[in-house]
Design a protein around this motif. Sequence first.
Motif, PDB file in Angstrom:
ATOM      1  N   GLU A  28       0.828  -1.210   0.000  1.00 64.61           N
ATOM      2  CA  GLU A  28       0.000   0.000   0.000  1.00 64.61           C
ATOM      3  C   GLU A  28       0.863   1.261   0.000  1.00 64.61           C
ATOM      4  O   GLU A  28       0.587   2.215  -0.735  1.00 64.61           O
ATOM      5  N   ALA A  29       1.914   1.260   0.806  1.00 67.18           N
ATOM      6  CA  ALA A  29       2.799   2.423   0.871  1.00 67.18           C
ATOM      7  C   ALA A  29       3.463   2.682  -0.473  1.00 67.18           C
ATOM      8  O   ALA A  29       3.563   3.833  -0.933  1.00 67.18           O
ATOM      9  N   THR A  30       3.910   1.623  -1.117  1.00 65.65           N
ATOM     10  CA  THR A  30       4.539   1.769  -2.440  1.00 65.65           C
ATOM     11  C   THR A  30       3.544   2.317  -3.447  1.00 65.65           C
ATOM     12  O   THR A  30       3.881   3.184  -4.265  1.00 65.65           O
ATOM     13  N   GLY A  34       3.812   5.930  -5.548  1.00 69.15           N
ATOM     14  CA  GLY A  34       3.711   5.961  -7.008  1.00 69.15           C
ATOM     15  C   GLY A  34       2.529   6.781  -7.485  1.00 69.15           C
ATOM     16  O   GLY A  34       2.615   7.521  -8.470  1.00 69.15           O
ATOM     17  N   ASP A  35       1.409   6.649  -6.782  1.00 65.37           N
ATOM     18  CA  ASP A  35       0.197   7.385  -7.138  1.00 65.37           C
ATOM     19  C   ASP A  35       0.424   8.893  -7.011  1.00 65.37           C
ATOM     20  O   ASP A  35       0.043   9.674  -7.902  1.00 65.37           O
ATOM     21  N   ARG A  38       2.627  10.211  -9.821  1.00 63.03           N
ATOM     22  CA  ARG A  38       1.901  10.274 -11.085  1.00 63.03           C
ATOM     23  C   ARG A  38       0.881  11.408 -11.083  1.00 63.03           C
ATOM     24  O   ARG A  38       0.769  12.155 -12.064  1.00 63.03           O
ATOM     25  N   LEU A  39       0.164  11.554  -9.976  1.00 62.62           N
ATOM     26  CA  LEU A  39      -0.859  12.596  -9.903  1.00 62.62           C
ATOM     27  C   LEU A  39      -0.246  13.994  -9.855  1.00 62.62           C
ATOM     28  O   LEU A  39      -0.871  14.964 -10.298  1.00 62.62           O
ATOM     29  N   THR A  40       0.982  14.104  -9.345  1.00 66.56           N
ATOM     30  CA  THR A  40       1.668  15.398  -9.383  1.00 66.56           C
ATOM     31  C   THR A  40       1.897  15.828 -10.824  1.00 66.56           C
ATOM     32  O   THR A  40       1.691  16.998 -11.182  1.00 66.56           O
ATOM     33  N   LEU A 138       5.334  16.161  -0.528  1.00 64.44           N
ATOM     34  CA  LEU A 138       4.014  15.629  -0.216  1.00 64.44           C
ATOM     35  C   LEU A 138       4.172  14.635   0.927  1.00 64.44           C
ATOM     36  O   LEU A 138       4.995  13.717   0.852  1.00 64.44           O
ATOM     37  N   VAL A 139       3.390  14.818   1.994  1.00 65.80           N
ATOM     38  CA  VAL A 139       3.529  14.000   3.194  1.00 65.80           C
ATOM     39  C   VAL A 139       2.523  12.851   3.109  1.00 65.80           C
ATOM     40  O   VAL A 139       1.352  12.994   3.482  1.00 65.80           O
ATOM     41  N   ALA A 140       2.994  11.708   2.627  1.00 66.46           N
ATOM     42  CA  ALA A 140       2.118  10.586   2.300  1.00 66.46           C
ATOM     43  C   ALA A 140       1.256  10.106   3.470  1.00 66.46           C
ATOM     44  O   ALA A 140       0.043   9.914   3.303  1.00 66.46           O
TER      45      ALA A 140
END
Length: 355
Positions: A28-30, A34-35, A38-40, A138-140
């Motif tokens: 989930e963290a990975t 990645g998400d 990509r969204l950036t 970005l602070v995941a």
Amino acid sequence: MAQFVDWDLAAATAGALSKSGPRVSYTEATDVVGDLRRLTEEAAGHVADYTGLRAQVAHPPVRVVDRRDWAAANIAGLREVVTPLVERLSGDKRPGAFTEAIGSRLTGVQAGTVLAYLSGRVLGQYEVFAGDPGQLLLVAPNIVEVERKLGADPRDFRLWVCLHEVTHRTQFTAVPWMRAYFLGEVQAFVDASQGGEHLLERLRRGVATLSDAVKDPDSRASVLDIVQTPAQRAVLDRLTALMTLLEGHAEFVMDGVGPAVIPSVESIRAAFNRRRESGNPLEKAIRRLLGVEVKMRQYAEGRKFVHGVVERVGMAGFNKIFSSPLTLPRLDELGDPEAWVSRVHGPAGATPTAG
């Protein structure tokens, strides 16, 4: 040279006090990292198309960080700015070795405590202190935690956050003079102080007050009351106007782009606004002390100003605001878009046009 903060101790304190964040598996963290990357990139295209602003300088790729890494990045940035200022202010004067060591270590613990608190609440940031032109963070764990609390669609919420933060990156990379201007105003704020030793002591008290407030919600002190002198008010007005503009512009862009690319944006905005307005007594006290309450007002006031300008002269006309520091809005113009339009475009420019 007097050491104002024990930066290594600040980093260690922030790391020790930062909470780990929501439970996620390695997979989930990975996927989240990645998400967000990509969204950036997706958000960057939307922001450029909507605003007409495009980066004029190369910028590093987004950094997706955890809470400790966010605190460490901000400590590195503050160190780059504060250390030269302390050197200039203190000159050849330095306290005794014992006094200096105790003072810097105490301030280090206090600064680390504040950054640990903030690290659990910040979703993203364009960090401008550590290097030119700055870097998007970005602070995941915070993004995941908030999207879960709001019950938001993960893809929609993450893109919504990216739109806001990418707009800040665009402001500093499409307007190459922006970072130097901002840092220059910080320098001017210091120059307007009542003297080096006096300012350093006031800054120490300011950091101490922040740290105390994290532990004592009954504190009624204001950091601005502590570090501000009468001579600094004009500089603070300019900084307030700038930050209100930048925050309002980001809000305007994310709300302008959102409906076309984020299906659930309306429910996200409503839930997020409720979250901003809520909070337990400790949260509210620290918000006020840290200036977060002011920041929340800046979102609304700045967005209203940007909307008023775009309504009158369109997006291209609004972008003239980034021509030079002279075309930035003055503090009293933020509540009167017509006044800014008249000053920058002339009276004839104050008419509605297509964006």
